[in-house]
Design an enzyme around this catalytic site. Structure first.
Site, PDB file in Angstrom:
ATOM      1  N   ILE A  70       0.905  -1.153   0.000  1.00 13.89           N
ATOM      2  CA  ILE A  70       0.000   0.000   0.000  1.00 13.89           C
ATOM      3  C   ILE A  70       0.943   1.201   0.000  1.00 13.89           C
ATOM      4  CG2 ILE A  70      -1.772   1.289   1.251  1.00 13.89           C
ATOM      5  CD1 ILE A  70      -2.710  -1.383   2.453  1.00 13.89           C
ATOM      6  N   PRO A  71       1.100   1.869  -1.139  1.00 14.85           N
ATOM      7  CA  PRO A  71       2.233   2.776  -1.362  1.00 14.85           C
ATOM      8  C   PRO A  71       2.123   4.158  -0.711  1.00 14.85           C
ATOM      9  CG  PRO A  71       0.839   2.720  -3.298  1.00 14.85           C
ATOM     10  CD  PRO A  71       0.268   1.716  -2.332  1.00 14.85           C
ATOM     11  N   CYS A  72       2.181   4.187   0.601  1.00 10.61           N
ATOM     12  CA  CYS A  72       2.127   5.468   1.312  1.00 10.61           C
ATOM     13  C   CYS A  72       3.388   6.300   1.072  1.00 10.61           C
ATOM     14  CB  CYS A  72       1.875   5.247   2.795  1.00 10.61           C
ATOM     15  SG  CYS A  72       3.065   4.171   3.611  1.00 10.61           S
ATOM     16  N   HIS A  73       4.448   5.682   0.555  1.00 14.20           N
ATOM     17  CA  HIS A  73       5.668   6.438   0.239  1.00 14.20           C
ATOM     18  C   HIS A  73       5.436   7.415  -0.912  1.00 14.20           C
ATOM     19  CE1 HIS A  73       5.806   2.885  -2.401  1.00 14.20           C
ATOM     20  NE2 HIS A  73       6.446   3.667  -3.266  1.00 14.20           N
ATOM     21  N   ARG A  74       4.336   7.256  -1.646  1.00 15.82           N
ATOM     22  CA  ARG A  74       4.033   8.129  -2.785  1.00 15.82           C
ATOM     23  C   ARG A  74       3.302   9.403  -2.366  1.00 15.82           C
ATOM     24  NH1 ARG A  74       1.922   3.121  -6.470  1.00 15.82           N
ATOM     25  NH2 ARG A  74       3.964   2.142  -6.729  1.00 15.82           N
TER      26      ARG A  74
END
Length: 160
Positions: free
Chosen positions: A125-129
């Site tokens: 779940i790409p919260c780094h984006r």
């Protein structure tokens, strides 16, 4: 193996990672310094093995979209935010404000930050984006250096 809650660790390009499964869904990704649910049995299931293959392919630039079943645990709001995060395309970014607006509450920027911080399955779940409105990289559970590394990786392989 009766409790159906498993975790397995592997060394990856971003350090030692733990991936947890519960009842046929990936529920957590742990960075090497994080505590793990004490009820989980250390065991590599087929699903965890598949998750690691996909993670390693992602880290090599070979995979841009994950296809494993995820089941993060959180509040209704957090789940909405995590759903929005999963729509951010590989190599792209959104601001906290944009994520809040996409979830239906443009004034919930701080709550988006908290949902990102509590994301139990980072990378998948790409919260780094998600970045600040001013373009600043802010908070990441794995640390800002890792956030920079993941964003740079996606930029490098974005059009490959």
């Amino acid at each position: 193996m009766s409790n159906n809650h498993f975790v397995h660790y592997q060394n990856t390009a971003i350090g030692t990672i733990g991936i947890a499964e519960y009842r046929g869904f990936i529920t957590n990704l742990f960075f090497d310094f994080e505590a793990v649910n004490q009820e989980a049995q250390i065991f590599e299931t087929e699903l965890i093995s598949r998750a690691f293959r996909q993670l390693n392919d992602y880290l090599c630039g070979k995979l841009k979209t994950f296809s494993i079943p995820l089941n993060p645990f959180g509040t209704v709001f957090m789940m909405q935010i995590w759903e929005v995060l999963c729509t951010i395309p590989y190599g792209n970014i959104m601001s906290y404000k944009d994520v809040a607006a996409a979830a239906g509450n443009s004034s919930a920027c701080r709550a988006v930050g908290m949902a990102n911080h509590r994301n139990p399955i980072p990378v998948f779940i790409p919260c780094h984006r998600v970045i600040g409105s001013d373009g600043a990289l802010t908070g990441y559970r794995g640390g800002l250096d890792l956030k920079k590394q993941l964003l740079a990786l996606e930029q490098r392989f974005r059009y490959v």
